[in-house]
Design a protein around this motif. Structure first.
Motif, PDB file in Angstrom:
ATOM      1  N   ALA A   4       3.115 -24.400 -39.065  1.00 55.45           N
ATOM      2  CA  ALA A   4       3.552 -23.791 -37.815  1.00 55.45           C
ATOM      3  C   ALA A   4       2.488 -24.062 -36.764  1.00 55.45           C
ATOM      4  O   ALA A   4       1.319 -24.253 -37.059  1.00 55.45           O
ATOM      5  CB  ALA A   4       3.760 -22.293 -37.985  1.00 55.45           C
ATOM      6  N   SER A   5       2.912 -24.062 -35.545  1.00 58.01           N
ATOM      7  CA  SER A   5       1.996 -24.274 -34.438  1.00 58.01           C
ATOM      8  C   SER A   5       0.968 -23.149 -34.381  1.00 58.01           C
ATOM      9  O   SER A   5       1.265 -22.007 -34.661  1.00 58.01           O
ATOM     10  CB  SER A   5       2.808 -24.327 -33.142  1.00 58.01           C
ATOM     11  N   THR A   6      -0.258 -23.511 -33.988  1.00 62.81           N
ATOM     12  CA  THR A   6      -1.302 -22.496 -33.898  1.00 62.81           C
ATOM     13  C   THR A   6      -1.215 -21.715 -32.596  1.00 62.81           C
ATOM     14  O   THR A   6      -1.927 -20.744 -32.422  1.00 62.81           O
ATOM     15  CB  THR A   6      -2.693 -23.145 -34.020  1.00 62.81           C
ATOM     16  N   ALA A   7      -0.378 -22.104 -31.669  1.00 57.60           N
ATOM     17  CA  ALA A   7      -0.221 -21.387 -30.405  1.00 57.60           C
ATOM     18  C   ALA A   7       0.675 -20.182 -30.623  1.00 57.60           C
ATOM     19  O   ALA A   7       1.859 -20.207 -30.349  1.00 57.60           O
ATOM     20  CB  ALA A   7       0.358 -22.313 -29.346  1.00 57.60           C
ATOM     21  N   ALA A   8       0.088 -19.107 -31.146  1.00 53.68           N
ATOM     22  CA  ALA A   8       0.852 -17.917 -31.511  1.00 53.68           C
ATOM     23  C   ALA A   8       1.631 -17.302 -30.356  1.00 53.68           C
ATOM     24  O   ALA A   8       2.735 -16.835 -30.566  1.00 53.68           O
ATOM     25  CB  ALA A   8      -0.069 -16.875 -32.146  1.00 53.68           C
ATOM     26  N   GLU A  14       7.329 -24.652 -36.619  1.00 53.23           N
ATOM     27  CA  GLU A  14       7.759 -26.042 -36.697  1.00 53.23           C
ATOM     28  C   GLU A  14       7.899 -26.480 -38.146  1.00 53.23           C
ATOM     29  O   GLU A  14       7.076 -26.126 -38.986  1.00 53.23           O
ATOM     30  CB  GLU A  14       6.757 -26.948 -35.989  1.00 53.23           C
ATOM     31  N   LEU A  15       8.960 -27.238 -38.398  1.00 54.59           N
ATOM     32  CA  LEU A  15       9.176 -27.828 -39.721  1.00 54.59           C
ATOM     33  C   LEU A  15       9.412 -29.318 -39.528  1.00 54.59           C
ATOM     34  O   LEU A  15      10.248 -29.716 -38.713  1.00 54.59           O
ATOM     35  CB  LEU A  15      10.409 -27.227 -40.397  1.00 54.59           C
ATOM     36  N   LYS A  16       8.679 -30.123 -40.254  1.00 57.18           N
ATOM     37  CA  LYS A  16       8.876 -31.574 -40.217  1.00 57.18           C
ATOM     38  C   LYS A  16       9.507 -31.963 -41.544  1.00 57.18           C
ATOM     39  O   LYS A  16       8.889 -31.796 -42.596  1.00 57.18           O
ATOM     40  CB  LYS A  16       7.557 -32.288 -39.998  1.00 57.18           C
ATOM     41  N   LEU A  17      10.734 -32.439 -41.477  1.00 50.62           N
ATOM     42  CA  LEU A  17      11.500 -32.749 -42.680  1.00 50.62           C
ATOM     43  C   LEU A  17      11.832 -34.229 -42.747  1.00 50.62           C
ATOM     44  O   LEU A  17      11.918 -34.903 -41.722  1.00 50.62           O
ATOM     45  CB  LEU A  17      12.801 -31.941 -42.682  1.00 50.62           C
ATOM     46  N   GLN A  18      12.064 -34.708 -43.942  1.00 55.36           N
ATOM     47  CA  GLN A  18      12.523 -36.083 -44.135  1.00 55.36           C
ATOM     48  C   GLN A  18      14.044 -36.168 -44.036  1.00 55.36           C
ATOM     49  O   GLN A  18      14.587 -37.182 -43.613  1.00 55.36           O
ATOM     50  CB  GLN A  18      12.060 -36.614 -45.497  1.00 55.36           C
ATOM     51  N   LYS A  19      14.719 -35.065 -44.461  1.00 49.87           N
ATOM     52  CA  LYS A  19      16.180 -35.018 -44.426  1.00 49.87           C
ATOM     53  C   LYS A  19      16.611 -33.619 -44.018  1.00 49.87           C
ATOM     54  O   LYS A  19      15.966 -32.635 -44.386  1.00 49.87           O
ATOM     55  CB  LYS A  19      16.780 -35.334 -45.804  1.00 49.87           C
ATOM     56  N   TYR A  44       9.351 -20.138 -45.932  1.00 52.24           N
ATOM     57  CA  TYR A  44       8.450 -20.758 -44.974  1.00 52.24           C
ATOM     58  C   TYR A  44       8.659 -20.164 -43.579  1.00 52.24           C
ATOM     59  O   TYR A  44       7.708 -19.735 -42.919  1.00 52.24           O
ATOM     60  CB  TYR A  44       8.685 -22.272 -44.956  1.00 52.24           C
ATOM     61  N   ILE A  45       9.903 -20.109 -43.147  1.00 52.56           N
ATOM     62  CA  ILE A  45      10.223 -19.591 -41.810  1.00 52.56           C
ATOM     63  C   ILE A  45       9.867 -18.112 -41.713  1.00 52.56           C
ATOM     64  O   ILE A  45       9.233 -17.664 -40.754  1.00 52.56           O
ATOM     65  CB  ILE A  45      11.711 -19.842 -41.482  1.00 52.56           C
ATOM     66  N   VAL A  46      10.258 -17.334 -42.700  1.00 49.59           N
ATOM     67  CA  VAL A  46       9.995 -15.891 -42.680  1.00 49.59           C
ATOM     68  C   VAL A  46       8.491 -15.612 -42.715  1.00 49.59           C
ATOM     69  O   VAL A  46       7.993 -14.771 -41.958  1.00 49.59           O
ATOM     70  CB  VAL A  46      10.727 -15.174 -43.843  1.00 49.59           C
ATOM     71  N   ASN A  47       7.755 -16.312 -43.565  1.00 54.51           N
ATOM     72  CA  ASN A  47       6.312 -16.080 -43.654  1.00 54.51           C
ATOM     73  C   ASN A  47       5.606 -16.394 -42.342  1.00 54.51           C
ATOM     74  O   ASN A  47       4.710 -15.661 -41.923  1.00 54.51           O
ATOM     75  CB  ASN A  47       5.700 -16.865 -44.810  1.00 54.51           C
ATOM     76  N   TRP A  48       6.000 -17.480 -41.669  1.00 54.33           N
ATOM     77  CA  TRP A  48       5.392 -17.783 -40.380  1.00 54.33           C
ATOM     78  C   TRP A  48       5.833 -16.779 -39.325  1.00 54.33           C
ATOM     79  O   TRP A  48       5.044 -16.397 -38.452  1.00 54.33           O
ATOM     80  CB  TRP A  48       5.698 -19.210 -39.945  1.00 54.33           C
ATOM     81  N   ALA A  49       7.064 -16.332 -39.380  1.00 54.60           N
ATOM     82  CA  ALA A  49       7.549 -15.339 -38.410  1.00 54.60           C
ATOM     83  C   ALA A  49       6.781 -14.029 -38.549  1.00 54.60           C
ATOM     84  O   ALA A  49       6.538 -13.334 -37.557  1.00 54.60           O
ATOM     85  CB  ALA A  49       9.046 -15.117 -38.590  1.00 54.60           C
TER      86      ALA A  49
END
Length: 188
Positions: A4-8, A14-19, A44-49
């Motif tokens: 995730a971006s460090t700009a809280a 952010e997620l960078k995926l291959q597919k 991943y999303i919930v933990n960063w949120a």
């Protein structure tokens, strides 16, 4: 998945995926808008949120390779993510309603048991002669009565706040701005 971006203050995840399929549960045959998120993607999303300030809106940015990206699938992916978290928030509301229903029933039973135990302790104290057996029986009824109200007390004092916090987070995620972009193709 990336970090995730460090700009809280921006509330950006952010997620960078291959597919694009990495976001969704692989055994779910539903189209994107109705699919479940993959457990890893949800965590991943919930933990960063959880790390973001509660006062800022959340933005979820999905980066895909150019060949995976298209405008139609981007709107489907964004809708699926928002819909998934809205569905989870609704499920959490149902869980809380069920918890309070259980708590009300448990409170009714506990008050009946507590009343019975206190009256029994009082009757023992007034009918039996003073002595160790009388005292043991009285104290046992009183303790049992107070133990009976532990479960509803636990529900109404401690069990629901974590569920309410989780529901609030899920609602924030359901209202998040979701952007899907394609990384520019590498020149050959």
């Amino acid at each position: 998945m990336s970090h995730a971006s460090t700009a809280a203050p921006t509330g950006r995840i952010e997620l960078k995926l291959q597919k694009a399929s990495q976001l969704f549960h692989t055994l779910d045959p539903s189209p994107f808008r109705e699919s479940d998120l993959a457990r890893e993607a949800e965590e991943y999303i919930v933990n960063w949120a959880l790390e973001l300030p509660k006062t800022v809106p959340i933005e979820i940015v999905i980066h895909l390779p150019w060949d995976e990206f298209s405008q139609s699938s981007a709107s489907d992916i964004a809708g699926a993510i928002k819909g998934y978290f809205a569905h989870k928030a609704d499920a959490m509301s149902s869980e809380m309603r069920e918890l309070f229903k259980t708590g009300r029933l448990a409170a009714l039973v506990a008050l009946i048991v507590l009343s019975f135990c206190l009256v029994s302790a009082w009757l023992i104290g007034s009918t039996l002669k003073e002595g160790p057996l009388s005292q043991i029986l009285q104290e046992s009824f009183v303790i049992f009565g107070w133990v009976a109200i532990w479960h509803p007390s636990n529900i109404f004092l401690y069990s629901w706040p974590p569920l309410a916090r989780r529901r609030k987070l899920l609602r924030r995620l359901a209202q998040a701005t979701v952007t899907v972009d394609g990384d520019a193709p590498n020149p050959a």
